[in-house]
Every structure is written in C-alpha cells, then in structure tokens.
Design an enzyme around this catalytic site. Structure first.
Site, PDB file in Angstrom:
ATOM      1  N   ASP A 152      10.581  45.474   0.596  1.00 53.90           N
ATOM      2  CA  ASP A 152      11.507  46.102   1.543  1.00 53.90           C
ATOM      3  C   ASP A 152      11.958  45.105   2.605  1.00 53.90           C
ATOM      4  OD1 ASP A 152      12.104  48.760   0.872  1.00 53.90           O
ATOM      5  OD2 ASP A 152      10.133  49.444   1.529  1.00 53.90           O
ATOM      6  N   ARG A 202      18.019  46.076  -4.141  1.00 51.15           N
ATOM      7  CA  ARG A 202      18.392  47.362  -3.544  1.00 51.15           C
ATOM      8  C   ARG A 202      19.256  47.091  -2.312  1.00 51.15           C
ATOM      9  NH1 ARG A 202      13.612  49.814  -0.981  1.00 51.15           N
ATOM     10  NH2 ARG A 202      12.902  50.239  -3.095  1.00 51.15           N
ATOM     11  N   LYS A 205      22.089  50.370   3.965  1.00 53.39           N
ATOM     12  CA  LYS A 205      22.888  50.073   5.154  1.00 53.39           C
ATOM     13  C   LYS A 205      22.055  49.359   6.213  1.00 53.39           C
ATOM     14  CE  LYS A 205      26.175  53.878   4.591  1.00 53.39           C
ATOM     15  NZ  LYS A 205      26.812  55.062   5.219  1.00 53.39           N
ATOM     16  N   ALA A 207      18.203  50.125   8.803  1.00 57.59           N
ATOM     17  CA  ALA A 207      17.633  51.170   9.657  1.00 57.59           C
ATOM     18  C   ALA A 207      16.803  50.615  10.806  1.00 57.59           C
ATOM     19  CB  ALA A 207      16.778  52.112   8.813  1.00 57.59           C
ATOM     20  N   ARG A 307      14.132  57.624   9.661  1.00 58.00           N
ATOM     21  CA  ARG A 307      14.879  58.624   8.896  1.00 58.00           C
ATOM     22  C   ARG A 307      15.720  59.483   9.836  1.00 58.00           C
ATOM     23  NH1 ARG A 307      12.470  55.644   6.221  1.00 58.00           N
ATOM     24  NH2 ARG A 307      14.451  54.625   6.615  1.00 58.00           N
TER      25      ARG A 307
END
Length: 326
Positions: A152, A202, A205, A207, A307
């Site tokens: 990630d 992957r 946008k 976060a 989130r």
C-alpha cells in the site's frame, strides 16, 4: 472541505479517545472493518468468494513504535496466510500491507540509499531495511500458497522507500504489487515506469493529507490525473487494478481497457468492503474481476478516519448514526 480536518483528526490522540468511546462507533466501524481476528474474517472471505468476488486482506494498524510491534505485525500476516492455505483460494485472496506496520516509519535518523552525499540518492527511513526484512517472509509465504501481496502507498515521504522495497521483492516474486495515488504530482512518472516493467499496480486517488507542493488539492484535478494515469497503465505491459467507487471513473476505465485491447481478466476493479456492495456484485456478474479490500484488526482508528475523509457519504452515515443513537 472537511477531508483535511478529518485527516488531521486521524492523528489526534484526543479524537481517537473521543470517537472510540462513542457508543455508536462500533456499529459504524463494523460497516468498514468486519472483524478483529482471523477467526472473524475467514467466514467473510468465504462469503465474498462464494459470491464470485475476490478479496485483498489488510491487517489494520500503522502506529508502530518498536521493532517488537513490527515483528508482531509480520506474524499476524503469517498467521493469516497459514489460515488461508486450507481454503485453496489462490490469488482470489491476496494481501495488502502497509510498510509502516513492518517498521518502515520507526523514528530514527534517515540514511542515503547508497551512502553517498546528501541529495545523490533518495533518503530512506532507517526503518527501511527492517521493513524489507519483515515483509519478505510474508511475500514468500503468500507465494507458497499461490497468492501475492500488494504494498500500500502511504504519505509521500515514504514512497521512495516503498518503491525500492517493491523493486527488490519483485526480483524473486514478480507478482508483488504496489499502489500509486493520482493526487500526487509524481505519480504520472511513477506510472510510466511501472507500466513499462509489467507490475501489478493499484491506482487510487489518495487518502492522506498532503501539501500543495506535492499534491493536487482540487477534486477535478485529482480525477483528471486519475484518468491520465489509468490510460498509461492500460496501455502498458502491467496489470492495472482500478481502486475507485466513482461510477464515472469505472465507466471510463472500461472504455480505456477496450481501447487498449484488454480483456476483463487483464485488469480488475477494487473497492472497499462495505461501500457500494451492489456494485461489487454487478461488476462480477458482468465478468469483471472484482476484488474487495477487506480490513480487520483492533487498531482500526486511522483506517476508519481515512474512509470518512475520502467520501462525504461515509461521514454523513457516521453522523446520522451518532445522532440517531445519541
């Protein structure tokens, strides 16, 4: 406008205590994080894959302060892999890891990659080698059960280290994936490099709260960059993974894939557990690979707050729940 405020709150111990203590929090958190243990998450994995979906599993937790905690994070993933093995799901159940969990961000002085003078090479955190040492056995174990790992992306200060670890792991495990973020100026160049060498990538946008010096601040700029980068990935030699819930971007992705001559199995969509679940099933029913990013664990706060920051609807859901239960 609220996004940066929420992201700032994600680093606040006071806000962590306040939100964690709210009676409604667990109900809302469960929407995004369906369990705390491997025993909790395995039935979710079986349910999702039984519906024709795929999963990427994330053991949440980023605030690592000791090497012992980093080793515990490694062991949590190794336990997950051991428990996935009997299910024989292969790449239908992969893993996502944040290198900060493996010790990358341990507070210490930085060192140059090649020991050269300042500015001659990227400056990596001193935890860089520790993170590589901890993540390698996870990648090895994943390969042994026929699946893989995606690294990630975190904030921009960690990316040179993440890409270097990605490159190192791919020498032995070329299926290892990574994440790039369209809101960063650097990402178009990163995408060209990754697309040329056949990586699994992957695209999201982004976060994290990033300054204007390194990142687009306006949604329309981030979206336009997303499309440009996705075109590069679709036209390249790698395997694009479209990380978005945006209906317009999903439609654009399908058109870019068609123009690039890609068949449905040559790219995939990825969405978060608990968001647009009907869309997960619709895309899978149309023959697309649809992977659900499914997080679990007890250290949920940072993940949960991002989130909320990503989408106003998520924040509205949380606020309505607090008001209705207050």
């Amino acid at each position: 406008m609220l996004g940066p405020v929420i992201l700032a709150a994600s680093r606040s111990d006071r806000m962590r205590r306040l939100i964690s203590a709210a009676p409604v929090t667990k109900q809302v958190v469960d929407r995004f994080i369906p369990g705390e243990t491997v025993d909790d998450i395995l039935p979710i994995v079986q349910e999702l894959t039984g519906k024709g979906l795929e999963v990427t599993l994330d053991v949440v937790g980023e605030d690592i302060t000791t090497p012992e905690q980093a080793a515990a994070a490694r062991d949590a993933y190794l336990e997950l892999i051991d428990r996935l093995k009997p299910l024989e799901l292969g790449t239908r159940a992969e893993m996502s890891v944040k290198l900060s969990m493996f010790g990358q961000s341990l507070p210490s002085p930085t060192t140059a990659l090649d020991g050269g003078p300042s500015g001659s090479a990227p400056a990596f955190p001193a935890g860089h080698e520790l993170a590589l040492a901890n993540v390698r056995p996870v990648v090895e174990a994943a390969a042994e059960i026929g699946t893989t790992v995606t690294l990630d992306a975190e904030d921009h200060t960690t990316l040179d280290s993440m890409f270097a670890i990605h490159e190192e792991l791919r020498k032995d495990f070329p299926q290892t994936g990574c994440v790039i973020q369209s809101y960063l100026y650097r990402t178009e160049q990163d995408a060209r490099r990754l697309a040329a060498n056949g990586s699994r990538v992957r695209l999201v946008k982004g976060a994290y709260k990033e300054p204007a010096e390194v990142a687009y601040q306006q949604k329309h700029e981030i979206d336009k960059a997303y499309v440009r980068i996705l075109r590069t990935l679709m036209e390249g030699e790698g395997y694009p993974m479209i990380g978005s819930h945006d209906p317009r971007l999903i439609t654009i992705a399908q058109e870019l894939a068609r123009r690039a001559g890609r068949k449905p199995g040559e790219y995939e969509f990825q969405m978060l557990y608990g968001i647009r679940s009907d869309e997960h099933l619709r895309l899978a029913a149309e023959g697309h690979r649809m992977r659900v990013y499914t997080a679990y664990g007890t250290d949920w706060y940072g993940y949960f707050m991002r989130r909320l920051a990503e989408k106003p609807a998520n924040l509205r859901f949380f606020v309505r729940s607090m008001v209705s239960k207050g």
